[in-house]
Design an enzyme around this catalytic site. Structure first.
Site, PDB file in Angstrom:
ATOM      1  N   ASP A   1     -26.135  -4.166   7.900  1.00 48.39           N
ATOM      2  CA  ASP A   1     -25.736  -3.314   6.776  1.00 48.39           C
ATOM      3  C   ASP A   1     -25.695  -4.095   5.471  1.00 48.39           C
ATOM      4  O   ASP A   1     -25.102  -5.173   5.406  1.00 48.39           O
ATOM      5  CB  ASP A   1     -24.346  -2.718   7.026  1.00 48.39           C
TER       6      ASP A   1
ATOM      7  N   LYS B   1     -20.314   3.558  -7.531  1.00 51.20           N
ATOM      8  CA  LYS B   1     -19.658   2.282  -7.799  1.00 51.20           C
ATOM      9  C   LYS B   1     -19.296   2.139  -9.277  1.00 51.20           C
ATOM     10  O   LYS B   1     -20.016   2.596 -10.152  1.00 51.20           O
ATOM     11  CB  LYS B   1     -20.564   1.126  -7.400  1.00 51.20           C
TER      12      LYS B   1
ATOM     13  N   HIS C   1     -17.238  11.402   3.129  1.00 52.95           N
ATOM     14  CA  HIS C   1     -16.024  11.182   2.344  1.00 52.95           C
ATOM     15  C   HIS C   1     -15.211  12.454   2.189  1.00 52.95           C
ATOM     16  O   HIS C   1     -14.070  12.412   1.738  1.00 52.95           O
ATOM     17  CB  HIS C   1     -16.379  10.610   0.970  1.00 52.95           C
TER      18      HIS C   1
ATOM     19  N   ARG D   1       0.820  -1.225   0.000  1.00 57.28           N
ATOM     20  CA  ARG D   1       0.000   0.000   0.000  1.00 57.28           C
ATOM     21  C   ARG D   1       0.851   1.273   0.000  1.00 57.28           C
ATOM     22  O   ARG D   1       0.488   2.279   0.615  1.00 57.28           O
ATOM     23  CB  ARG D   1      -0.979   0.006   1.177  1.00 57.28           C
ATOM     24  N   GLU D   2       1.955   1.245  -0.724  1.00 56.26           N
ATOM     25  CA  GLU D   2       2.849   2.404  -0.740  1.00 56.26           C
ATOM     26  C   GLU D   2       2.146   3.657  -1.247  1.00 56.26           C
ATOM     27  O   GLU D   2       2.382   4.763  -0.744  1.00 56.26           O
ATOM     28  CB  GLU D   2       4.074   2.100  -1.607  1.00 56.26           C
TER      29      GLU D   2
ATOM     30  N   CYS E   1     -22.615   7.845   5.778  1.00 55.25           N
ATOM     31  CA  CYS E   1     -21.945   6.547   5.883  1.00 55.25           C
ATOM     32  C   CYS E   1     -21.204   6.492   7.219  1.00 55.25           C
ATOM     33  O   CYS E   1     -21.275   7.427   8.022  1.00 55.25           O
ATOM     34  CB  CYS E   1     -20.987   6.369   4.703  1.00 55.25           C
TER      35      CYS E   1
END
Length: 754
Positions: A598, A114, A693, A16-17, A725
C-alpha cells in the site's frame, strides 16, 4: 516582551477525549449538550496549558469538531443543500462530513481530501455558480467570548478567503469558483467587524495556498481581497508548509499588519523576504516544528533570532511553524519510552515551552538555559545506536537490477492470468476488516500481560478464520486476512522494524474522530524478523482462493511516521524499502501469489511547488520498486492509493509498475479515472465503488453505475472492483451488507461488459 504564539493546538485531548465524545454522540449514547460541554472543557484546558508553558498570545478558533475547512464552510453558510435540515448546528456539520447524523436525513457525504502535504484531511467545499454566502455558524465568536471570559490574550484564527475558495471545488461546469470571491469577501468583512467589536486586536488569517504555484488570476485575487479586508482588526497573514518567497511581490503589497513564515519547511525564505517587508509589519518566525516530535535545537536557532530581534525589536514574534494540530499533545505521559530517546522529543505542550524559552531569551534571558535544553540533541549526534554500518553497506551495494521486475507488464499479466485464473472484474477488498471491541480487548489483554503469546495467537487466528469465512460467503474472488493483529497500518510495522520508537499517547488527528499514532523514526532501519508471514500463511491455509499478502509501502511508512531530522527522507525511504523487500520475498517463498504494497501517502509526500516534484517522485518510485521487485512474473503486485489527485503524479504512478492499483474514487464519481484514461495507463486498476468513510450502505444500482462509468475509461479486462479503502473503522453489519451489494453488482455486469 517578545510575543510567543502557536498557530493552533491539538483538539483531540491528550488521551483522545474529543474522539470518544464524538463517537459516543454519534452512537446516540450522549446528548449534543454533553458533547458541546466536552469541547468547551478541552478548549479551556488547552488554552491554560499553553499559557502556563509560555505562550503569551493564544489561538482561538483553531478548535474544530471535524476539520477547520468544514468549520469555515458553516461560518460562511456554504452548506450543500442535501445536508440542510432546519437551523445550522453540529448535526449539519456531521451530515456534511459523514453523510448522516443523529438528526436529519442521510445524504452523500462531501468529498474528503488531504490537507496540503500532510496526513490530515478536510471536507472539500462545494461551490455552484449561484452560490450565496452569509454569516452563519457562530462557533468562532462563541469561542472568543469563552477565552475573553477567562481573561486570556486572544488571537482569532481564521482560514483566509482565497485559500478557502482554492481548497473547494466547482460542482457545475462553466464557471470558476474564484468568481465567488467578491460575494465571500462581504461575509469576511462582517466576520472581522464582529471580531473587532468583541475586542479582538489580532486575527491570524491563514493563507496556506500562497506556498503553491498559483495561477496569475489567483495571485492577483489576494490584492483585491486584502484591500477590502483591511481595517477592523490587525491581520497576521499566515503561511506554512513551504516557502512563499516566489509570492514576494504580491505579499509585500497586501494591506495586512504582519507575516508568518514557516522557517522549518523553508528557512531560506527569511533572507529573501525580510528585507522587503513593510517597516511597520510584524514578522512571526515559525521556528518550532509543528509537524514533528523532535526537540528543537534552540542553541542553533538563537543567533538568527537574536539578530532578527536586534533589527525588528517588538515586531519579532516567535511561533510554531504551522498548527500544532500535527503534533501529539504531551510528552510527559510517555512513561514507557526509553529516557534517552524521550529526551530527544517534544510534543505540543513541550513545543509551547520551547517558545517560552525563546521568548525569554530574546527579552534578555540567559543563553545557558537554551544551551542546556539543546544538549540531548548534541549527545545524540555521537550515539552509536543511530547509524548502523550493515544498513549503510547494503544501501551502497544496490544496483539498477534491484529496482526492476523480471519482465515487462504484458508478460507478467499473461503469467498471472494463467496462474490465478480470476474472472472478469475480480472482486476484492483493500485489506483491513472491522477492528471489533473483541479484537481491541484481545490486544489490550496481551499487551498488559494478562494473556500469553499462545492465547493471543489463537485469538487472532480465530479472527482471521472468521474473516476468511465471511469473505467466502460474500463471494469475493481475492481474499485478505483482515489485519486483526494490526492496530495501525504503519505503527504495526514500526513496532517490528528496528529503528522506530513507539509512543503510547502520541496521537494526532487524521480527520473527525479518526486519530493515528505515528511511530518515530529514530535510527537507521532494518528488519530483524518476518512481520506478516505467519498470519498470511495461516489465512491462505484456510481457503483455495488467493489471499493477498498485505504490506505498507516504504513511502507511506515514511510519510505516516515522524521522520528523522538528521538524514534525508530519501535515505529513510530506501532503508524501509529494503526491509519491505525482504518481507515480499518471504511471502512469495511461502506460496503467496498476490502481494499488496500500500502507498496511500505517495501523493501527500509531493512537495507543494512543481519545481520540486520530480526529485521527490524519483526517489519515491525507486523506494517502491526496490520493495516490489524480488518476485517472479506470476506473482501479482498490488498497490493502493487514496484521496489522490493523480494528474500531477500519473507518470510516477505508472513508473511504480505495480500489476494492479486500487484507488479511492467513489466520492468523486470516478472523476479521478480521467487522469488514467488520458495517460492511457497500461496496467490494471480497481477504482473504489463505494465510500467506506460513510456508514451508509450503497445500492446495487449505484455501484453498477459506477462500474459502467469506470468501464468506459478502463478496458473491462483490466478492471477490478473493490471498496474505496480499508474497512477497519466500519462495523461488520454494514461491511457485509455493502460487500454483498458490491459482489452482486459485479456479477450482474460481467456478461454485459464481457
Amino acid at each position: 516582551m517578545t510575543r510567543a504564539h502557536t498557530l493552533g493546538f491539538p483538539r483531540i485531548g491528550a488521551k483522545r477525549e474529543l474522539k470518544f465524545a464524538l463517537e459516543s454522540y454519534w452512537r446516540g449514547e450522549t446528548t449534543q449538550a454533553e458533547l458541546i460541554a466536552t469541547g468547551k472543557s478541552l478548549r479551556e484546558r488547552h488554552w491554560q496549558a499553553q499559557r502556563t508553558a509560555g505562550v503569551n498570545l493564544l489561538p482561538v478558533g483553531d478548535f474544530a469538531w471535524y476539520d477547520q475547512v468544514l468549520g469555515t464552510s458553516l461560518l460562511v453558510d456554504a452548506v450543500p443543500a442535501r445536508h440542510r435540515h432546519g437551523d445550522t448546528d453540529l448535526d449539519t456539520l456531521f451530515r456534511v462530513a459523514r453523510g448522516r447524523a443523529p438528526t436529519g436525513p442521510s445524504a452523500a457525504a462531501a468529498e474528503m481530501t488531504k490537507w496540503f502535504n500532510t496526513n490530515y484531511h478536510y471536507l472539500v467545499p462545494e461551490f455552484s455558480r449561484d452560490q450565496r454566502f452569509k454569516l452563519g455558524w457562530s462557533q468562532l465568536f462563541d469561542e472568543v467570548e469563552e477565552a475573553k471570559a477567562l481573561g486570556l490574550p486572544v488571537k482569532a484564527v481564521l482560514l483566509g478567503p482565497v485559500s478557502y475558495l482554492w481548497l473547494g471545488k466547482e460542482k457545475e461546469s462553466g464557471f470558476s469558483r474564484l468568481e465567488l470571491l467578491d460575494r465571500l469577501l462581504i461575509v469576511y468583512q462582517e466576520i472581522l467587524a464582529k471580531l473587532a467589536a468583541q475586542g479582538v486586536e489580532w486575527v491570524q488569517i491563514d493563507e496556506p495556498a500562497l506556498a503553491l504555484d498559483l495561477p496569475d488570476e489567483w495571485r492577483l485575487a489576494y490584492l483585491n481581497a486584502y484591500e477590502r479586508l483591511s481595517g477592523p482588526c490587525k491581520l497576521l497573514l499566515t503561511t506554512y508548509f513551504g516557502s512563499v518567497a516566489h509570492q514576494r511581490d504580491i505579499i509585500t503589497s497586501l494591506k495586512v499588519d504582519g507575516l508568518h513564515l514557516d522557517l522549518v519547511a523553508a528557512p531560506e525564505q527569511l533572507e529573501t523576504l525580510v528585507p522587503h517587508l513593510p517597516a511597520q509589519w510584524v514578522l512571526s518566525a515559525g521556528v518550532i516544528n509543528g509537524r514533528n516530535v523532535w526537540r528543537a535545537n534552540l542553541a542553533k536557532l538563537a543567533p538568527t533570532l537574536k539578530a532578527l530581534k536586534e533589527k525588528l525589536g517588538e515586531r519579532l514574534w516567535v511561533a510554531s511553524s504551522c498548527s500544532l494540530l500535527h503534533s501529539p499533545v504531551d510528552l510527559t505521559l510517555e512513561h514507557e519510552l526509553d529516557p534517552q530517546t524521550r529526551s530527544w522529543f517534544a510534543f505540543a505542550l513541550q513545543k509551547c515551552y520551547e517558545l517560552g524559552l525563546l521568548s525569554d531569551y530574546l527579552d534578555g534571558g540567559d543563553l545557558d538555559k537554551i544551551t542546556a535544553y539543546s544538549q540531548p540533541l548534541v549527545d545524540r549526534e555521537s550515539d552509536s545506536r543511530v547509524h548502523k554500518k550493515a544498513v549503510q553497506s547494503r544501501l551502497a551495494s544496490l544496483t539498477n537490477s534491484d529496482f526492476d521486475r523480471q519482465s515487462a507488464y504484458p508478460v507478467r499479466a499473461q503469467a498471472q492470468r494463467n496462474d490465478l485464473k480470476l474472472p472478469l472484474l475480480p472482486t476484492t477488498t483493500i485489506g483491513s476488516f472491522p477492528q471489533t471491541s473483541e479484537i481491541r480487548v484481545l490486544r489490550q489483554e496481551w499487551r498488559a500481560g494478562r494473556i500469553d503469546d499462545s492465547a493471543y495467537e489463537a485469538g487472532i487466528q480465530a479472527q482471521i478464520k472468521d474473516a476468511i469465512e465471511r469473505q467466502e460467503a460474500i463471494g469475493l474472488d481475492v481474499l485478505v486476512h483482515g489485519e486483526a493483529e494490526r492496530n495501525d497500518m504503519v505503527e504495526y510495522f514500526g513496532e517490528l522494524l528496528d529503528g522506530f520508537a513507539i509512543t503510547r499517547f502520541g496521537w494526532v488527528q487524521s480527520y473527525g474522530s479518526r486519530c493515528v499514532k505515528p511511530p518515530v523514526i529514530t535510527t537507521d532501519i532494518d528488519r530483524p524478523t518476518p512481520m506478516t508471514l505467519e498470519w498470511t500463511k495461516f489465512a491462505q491455509s484456510l481457503t483455495d482462493k488467493p489471499v493477498k499478502g498485505m504490506l505498507t509501502g516504504p513511502v507511506t511508512i515514511l510519510c505516516w511516521s515522524f521522520p528523522r531530522e538528521d538524514v534525508s527522507r530519501e535515505q529513510s525511504a530506501l532503508q524501509i524499502g529494503l526491509a519491505i523487500r525482504d518481507e515480499v520475498a518471504d511471502l512469495e517463498a511461502a506460496g503467496i501469489k498476490i502481494i499488496q504494497i500500500d502507498e496511500p501517502a505517495i501523493r501527500e509526500g509531493l512537495p507543494l511547488r512543481k519545481q520540486d516534484h520530480q526529485a521527490y517522485l524519483d526517489w519515491a518510485v525507486r523506494a517502491f520498486r526496490l520493495s516490489a521487485s524480488p518476485v517472479v512474473d506470476s506473482t501479482q503486485i498490488h498497490t493502493h492509493m487514496c484521496y489522490s489527485d493523480f494528474n500531477l503524479i500519473i507518470e510516477a504512478v505508472a513508473a511504480l509498475d505495480a500489476d494492479v492499483i486500487t484507488i479511492e474514487t467513489s466520492r468523486s464519481q470516478m472523476q479521478l479515472l480521467e487522469a488514467f484514461e488520458r495517460f492511457n495507463y497500461p496496467n490494471e486498476i480497481g477504482p473504489g465503488v463505494y465510500d467506506i468513510h460513510s456508514p451508509n450502505v450503497p445500492s446495487q444500482g449505484w455501484i453498477e453505475d459506477l462500474i459502467r462509468k469506470a468501464a468506459k475509461q478502463i478496458p473491462a479486462d483490466r478492471l477490478w472492483v473493490n471498496p474505496d479503502c480499508g474497512l477497519k473503522t466500519r462495523g461488520w453489519e454494514e461491511t457485509e451488507a455493502a460487500l454483498k451489494v458490491m459482489v452482486n453488482a459485479t456479477k450482474a455486469l460481467r456478461t454485459e461488459l464481457a
